[in-house]
Motif scaffolding. Structure first.
Motif, mmCIF file in Angstrom:
data_model
loop_
_atom_site.group_PDB
_atom_site.id
_atom_site.type_symbol
_atom_site.label_atom_id
_atom_site.label_comp_id
_atom_site.label_asym_id
_atom_site.label_seq_id
_atom_site.Cartn_x
_atom_site.Cartn_y
_atom_site.Cartn_z
ATOM 1 N N GLN A 1 0.816 -1.217 0.000
ATOM 2 C CA GLN A 1 0.000 0.000 0.000
ATOM 3 C C GLN A 1 0.850 1.267 0.000
ATOM 4 O OE1 GLN A 1 -3.734 -0.243 0.005
ATOM 5 N NE2 GLN A 1 -2.761 -2.075 -0.828
ATOM 6 N N ASN A 2 2.034 1.166 0.571
ATOM 7 C CA ASN A 2 2.902 2.331 0.699
ATOM 8 C C ASN A 2 3.604 2.584 -0.637
ATOM 9 O OD1 ASN A 2 5.312 3.849 1.138
ATOM 10 N ND2 ASN A 2 5.108 3.477 3.337
ATOM 11 N N ASN A 3 3.249 3.678 -1.286
ATOM 12 C CA ASN A 3 3.777 3.939 -2.630
ATOM 13 C C ASN A 3 5.276 4.184 -2.628
ATOM 14 O OD1 ASN A 3 1.183 3.727 -3.694
ATOM 15 N ND2 ASN A 3 0.748 5.867 -3.218
ATOM 16 N N GLY A 4 5.789 4.792 -1.551
ATOM 17 C CA GLY A 4 7.229 5.013 -1.453
ATOM 18 C C GLY A 4 7.977 3.699 -1.382
ATOM 19 N N LEU A 5 7.453 2.787 -0.584
ATOM 20 C CA LEU A 5 8.078 1.469 -0.458
ATOM 21 C C LEU A 5 8.014 0.704 -1.784
ATOM 22 C CD1 LEU A 5 9.350 -0.538 1.580
ATOM 23 C CD2 LEU A 5 7.056 -1.440 1.952
ATOM 24 N N MET A 6 6.887 0.811 -2.453
ATOM 25 C CA MET A 6 6.734 0.114 -3.736
ATOM 26 C C MET A 6 7.733 0.672 -4.745
ATOM 27 S SD MET A 6 5.106 -2.352 -5.200
ATOM 28 C CE MET A 6 4.435 -2.970 -6.747
ATOM 29 N N ARG A 7 7.926 1.965 -4.734
ATOM 30 C CA ARG A 7 8.900 2.569 -5.634
ATOM 31 C C ARG A 7 10.278 1.975 -5.389
ATOM 32 N NH1 ARG A 7 11.587 8.555 -5.361
ATOM 33 N NH2 ARG A 7 13.371 7.930 -6.643
ATOM 34 N N ARG A 8 10.659 1.881 -4.105
ATOM 35 C CA ARG A 8 11.974 1.328 -3.784
ATOM 36 C C ARG A 8 12.060 -0.142 -4.195
ATOM 37 N NH1 ARG A 8 14.407 5.886 -3.944
ATOM 38 N NH2 ARG A 8 13.925 7.286 -2.218
ATOM 39 N N ALA A 9 11.001 -0.878 -3.956
ATOM 40 C CA ALA A 9 10.976 -2.304 -4.311
ATOM 41 C C ALA A 9 11.206 -2.491 -5.799
ATOM 42 C CB ALA A 9 9.645 -2.922 -3.893
ATOM 43 N N VAL A 10 10.531 -1.656 -6.589
ATOM 44 C CA VAL A 10 10.612 -1.761 -8.039
ATOM 45 C C VAL A 10 12.016 -1.384 -8.524
ATOM 46 C CG1 VAL A 10 9.747 -0.676 -10.148
ATOM 47 C CG2 VAL A 10 8.136 -1.437 -8.398
ATOM 48 N N GLU A 11 12.541 -0.285 -7.975
ATOM 49 C CA GLU A 11 13.890 0.148 -8.362
ATOM 50 C C GLU A 11 14.935 -0.905 -8.002
ATOM 51 O OE1 GLU A 11 14.023 5.036 -7.980
ATOM 52 O OE2 GLU A 11 14.292 3.823 -6.186
ATOM 53 N N TYR A 12 14.793 -1.440 -6.797
ATOM 54 C CA TYR A 12 15.787 -2.394 -6.292
ATOM 55 C C TYR A 12 15.753 -3.694 -7.104
ATOM 56 C CZ TYR A 12 18.632 -4.873 -2.851
ATOM 57 O OH TYR A 12 19.624 -5.583 -2.232
ATOM 58 N N ALA A 13 14.544 -4.186 -7.348
ATOM 59 C CA ALA A 13 14.415 -5.437 -8.104
ATOM 60 C C ALA A 13 14.894 -5.261 -9.539
ATOM 61 C CB ALA A 13 12.964 -5.905 -8.077
ATOM 62 N N HIS A 14 14.652 -4.087 -10.094
ATOM 63 C CA HIS A 14 15.041 -3.798 -11.473
ATOM 64 C C HIS A 14 16.556 -3.925 -11.639
ATOM 65 C CE1 HIS A 14 14.658 -2.332 -15.459
ATOM 66 N NE2 HIS A 14 15.142 -1.124 -15.236
ATOM 67 N N MET A 15 17.283 -3.549 -10.582
ATOM 68 C CA MET A 15 18.744 -3.677 -10.601
ATOM 69 C C MET A 15 19.174 -5.116 -10.877
ATOM 70 S SD MET A 15 21.197 -2.830 -7.356
ATOM 71 C CE MET A 15 20.374 -3.932 -6.210
ATOM 72 N N PHE A 16 18.398 -6.069 -10.372
ATOM 73 C CA PHE A 16 18.715 -7.492 -10.581
ATOM 74 C C PHE A 16 18.017 -8.062 -11.815
ATOM 75 C CE2 PHE A 16 18.853 -7.099 -5.833
ATOM 76 C CZ PHE A 16 20.217 -7.304 -5.678
ATOM 77 N N GLY A 17 17.249 -7.235 -12.508
ATOM 78 C CA GLY A 17 16.461 -7.752 -13.630
ATOM 79 C C GLY A 17 15.309 -8.627 -13.179
ATOM 80 N N ILE A 18 14.873 -8.427 -11.941
ATOM 81 C CA ILE A 18 13.763 -9.236 -11.412
ATOM 82 C C ILE A 18 12.454 -8.452 -11.560
ATOM 83 C CG2 ILE A 18 12.756 -10.124 -9.253
ATOM 84 C CD1 ILE A 18 14.879 -11.959 -10.179
ATOM 85 N N PRO A 19 11.493 -8.995 -12.300
ATOM 86 C CA PRO A 19 10.210 -8.295 -12.444
ATOM 87 C C PRO A 19 9.417 -8.296 -11.133
ATOM 88 C CG PRO A 19 10.463 -10.062 -14.064
ATOM 89 C CD PRO A 19 11.535 -10.253 -13.048
ATOM 90 N N VAL A 20 8.567 -7.308 -11.002
ATOM 91 C CA VAL A 20 7.679 -7.230 -9.847
ATOM 92 C C VAL A 20 6.258 -7.556 -10.308
ATOM 93 C CG1 VAL A 20 6.746 -5.717 -8.057
ATOM 94 C CG2 VAL A 20 9.142 -5.488 -8.765
ATOM 95 N N ILE A 21 5.640 -8.487 -9.588
ATOM 96 C CA ILE A 21 4.269 -8.898 -9.918
ATOM 97 C C ILE A 21 3.359 -8.316 -8.843
ATOM 98 C CG2 ILE A 21 2.719 -10.880 -10.121
ATOM 99 C CD1 ILE A 21 5.076 -12.572 -11.014
#
Lengths: 318, 431
Positions: B159-179
């Motif tokens: 629910q926390n948009n700031g956290l989701m932003r970080r999750a997406v950025e961080y996972a993207h570094m590894f080439g891991i998609p977010v579902i």
């Protein structure tokens, strides 16, 4: 078997939605016969002697529970009421197991109130004995609508063409839903009115008028039914405060004058005096609130009697 | 030892490679081959596919196999048996297990179960946040090293948009998609069905489509900002589809799936308070359902995923409010997809099958859904016209919470092959 004049072939009373106008009128005629019996010196009939009625109340209730207990008693049934909030369901037993156990203890009729819509229908599918819905969440409360409409039926000689406003918390109200079904089936014109957050436009598809303007909604109405603001069903505030609700939508003398001159005031109870209705209006000559309660006994006797196979025709004749 | 399989006389449909022709398909040593040696052909297992379709094994990006912790609902064995029976050879399992799959250790536990029991390829996902509680990031890098293909909070939504932003950025570094399961909790509140006329009539608490629309918008915005792949699960809302369609036209790196149940049913099914139709997101209006089908046709929604969510009979046999959300779908998905898209003439057979094969595979880069030589020998032979009516005994899944019981479907897997091994044939899981 019911005859064509007074049809009733149901083991259960789950919703008004599924009833025909003729079935509703059968309940009224049966209730009328029981009302006569209630006025006798020995106000009791052996109609359900030897049967056991079990009231399963998973939600708080005073009026409805007592009315069902009283109705069963007047029909000479044995009756017990279980407060299910302290029962084995809180020990993890499923509802299905609970009611099957009660059935196995030789219950003949189940009256159930539950917070989840559809529960009475679910139990009626599980059990082979009559199940009466005493309120399933915000879905339906059929005996309340029957007693409300019976009260109007007595007062006006029928509901055909009556103009009725239902004011208050419609969204969370099973009373509103059951009454909308019953009143429209009996030919009344219904307007539901209240704050936009409690009276969604989807209700129009049930054949009623949706309004948020009290003055125009009350104009020319024969009856007004007030509904309590149900704090317990509202998880987010649908309006700013009770005080504001009273100022915007509470029934007071001025607003009462917008209705027809001798319009009746109805309320299923419990009343929050000073919130949805000025206290003195609740006690005024236009109020039929206590008539509703009294009729609640006769209509519930009728419902218990009909669902357990009682013959409306012979009762009315006797 | 690996065997050679010779699938004769079928109509080979390989959507990825635009192939649709009659012919024979060969699998040797677990891989698709052009033509095996004469020696191995003599010993090959023959499958007569006359009148049948031969296509890549189906790929499902969204299943709940309940391992670890809820094996009374499904196990790796029963879940993959259900997959095989439905023609699926690859599935992506969600991390909302007990405990949630938020550590490398739990992923290893899942992989061990896969190694012991699984009949099809199982790709695990890990949590976005610790315990899927939406508070702190789970160790995406360690989860990747342990073998996940994506991160997701399973049935929950950060629910926390700031956290989701970080999750997406961080996972993207590894080439891991977010579902993501797109649901704004302040709007869905404690809704148990779609908000609309039906919920109004039934008195059931409604969850509005806007709960999905807002989180889809959020994810579009975050994907656009970061360039990260965000995959949107079980899209149900006409408005959300419109948002996705416009984002894709701008090149935003999002993908989306639709489920067979949202393709097939609308919220009027809930009228009888039947908990087989209780799922989250809920069945929507007819207009939403039609929008889903149109989005599958025009590509706004990329693939079909089942959301296979097993629950036992006694868990679903409940008052509506108290029953768990979810339906199974692996064994009925092919029939329903064919019904809704191919038999209803919205899409060609090849394009319909593409939504169940190469397109889901491409979203998470699974390298499946391909019949070119050298590709994995995952193949399904199916009969698109076979009519069948599921009953509670039809399922290989441990659970039978299917809304299709008693409804006739058209289309069924006949033979399922994983890595060149026959695992399902004519209704039976092979020993």
């Amino acid at each position: 078997m019911a005859t064509s004049g007074m049809p009733w072939n149901r083991k259960d009373l789950i919703s008004i939605e599924e009833l025909t106008a003729d079935e509703i009128l059968t309940v009224f005629k049966t209730a009328q016969a029981f009302k006569k019996i209630l006025n006798r010196r020995t106000a009791k009939t052996p109609a359900l002697r030897g049967k056991t009625v079990v009231n399963l109340f998973f939600e708080n209730s005073t009026r409805t529970r007592v009315a069902f207990e009283m109705a069963a008693t007047k029909l000479s049934a044995d009756v017990m009421s279980l407060d299910m909030k302290t029962s084995s369901t809180s020990k993890g037993e499923t509802l299905r197991d609970t009611v099957e156990n009660i059935r196995a203890l030789a219950a003949d009729i189940i009256v159930i109130r539950h917070s989840s819509p559809g529960t009475a229908a679910y139990i009626a599918r599980v059990l082979d004995i009559p199940v009466l819905n005493a309120g399933d969440g915000a879905h339906e409360h059929p005996t309340q609508a029957l007693l409300d409409c019976y009260t109007l039926h007595e007062k006006f000689g029928g509901l055909q063409g009556l103009k009725i406003a239902i004011l208050g918390d419609i969204l969370y109200s099973r009373v509103a839903r059951s009454n909308i079904w019953a009143m429209t089936k009996l030919g009344a014109e219904v307007t539901v009115v209240g704050p936009a957050t409690l009276v969604p436009k989807e209700f129009e598809q049930l054949g009623v008028t949706v309004s948020h303007d009290l003055k125009s909604a009350l104009a020319d109405k024969d009856a007004i039914m007030l509904l309590r603001i149900q704090h317990e069903r509202q998880n987010v505030s649908a309006f700013p405060s009770l005080n504001e609700y009273t100022r915007m939508f509470g029934l007071n003398k001025t607003r009462l004058s917008w209705l027809k001159k001798n319009a009746v005031i109805m309320h299923p109870g419990p009343i929050n005096r000073g919130v949805e209705i000025d206290s003195d209006l609740a006690d005024s000559s236009q109020s039929v609130i206590l008539d509703q309660v009294t009729n609640g006994l006769a209509t519930r006797m009728a419902a218990l009697y009909l669902c357990s196979g009682g013959n409306a025709e012979s009762l009315v004749k006797s | 030892m690996s065997e050679t399989i010779w699938i004769k006389n079928g109509r080979i449909i390989d959507p990825k490679n635009d192939r649709d022709e009659s012919g024979d398909l060969f699998i040797a040593d677990g891989k698709i081959v052009d033509r095996p040696s004469k020696d191995s052909l003599d010993k090959a297992t023959l499958i007569d596919a006359k009148g049948l379709i031969v296509c890549p094994g189906l790929v499902d990006l969204h299943v709940h196999f309940r391992v670890p912790g809820q094996t009374h609902k499904e196990t790796m064995l029963t879940g993959t048996q259900a997959a095989a029976a439905g023609g699926f050879t690859s599935v992506v399992c969600m991390p909302n297990t007990n405990p949630p799959a938020d550590t490398a250790g739990t992923i290893q536990f899942i992989k061990d179960a896969v190694g012991r029991e699984a009949l099809v390829n199982v790709f695990p996902t890990g949590c976005i946040t610790v315990g899927s509680d939406g508070e702190r990031l789970a160790p995406t890098g360690s989860l990747r090293d342990a073998g996940i293909v994506a991160i997701s909070d399973g049935g929950r939504c950060v629910q926390n948009n700031g956290l989701m932003r970080r999750a997406v950025e961080y996972a993207h570094m590894f080439g891991i998609p977010v579902i993501d399961h797109c649901q704004d909790y302040s709007l869905s509140a404690d809704g148990v069905m779609n908000e609309g006329f039906m919920s109004t009539k039934l008195g059931l608490r409604g969850s509005p489509t806007e709960a999905e629309d807002i989180m889809v918008s959020r994810n579009v915005i975050l994907s656009a900002k970061t360039g990260a792949r965000i995959h949107l699960q079980h899209i149900t809302s006409k408005n959300a589809i419109d948002i996705i369609r416009r984002a894709k036209s701008r090149g935003v790196n999002i993908t989306a799936e639709a489920t067979p149940h949202h393709m097939s049913f609308s919220d009027t099914e809930v009228g009888g308070f039947d908990t087989s139709f209780k799922m989250n997101p809920p069945l929507r209006s007819k207009a939403d359902r039609i929008a889903i089908l149109e989005a599958l046709v025009d590509g706004s929604i990329d693939c079909i995923a089942t959301g296979h969510a097993p629950h036992t009979d006694y868990e679903k046999d409940m008052e509506f409010d108290n029953a768990p959300f979810g339906v199974i779908g692996l064994e009925t998905a092919l029939g329903t997809a064919l019904d809704q898209l191919y038999h209803s003439k919205r899409l060609s057979l090849s394009d319909t099958l593409s939504l169940l094969t190469n397109r889901p595979s491409e979203i998470l880069q699974l390298n499946k859904g391909d019949l070119s030589p050298g590709a994995d020998g995952d193949v399904v032979v199916l009969d698109p016209d076979r009519e069948w009516t599921p009953n509670s005994d039809s399922f290989h899944s441990k659970s039978t919470n299917s809304p299709w019981i008693g409804r006739t479907l058209k289309g069924k897997a006949v033979t399922t092959i994983v890595s060149g091994k026959l695992i399902f044939e004519n209704g039976e899981i092979l020993p």
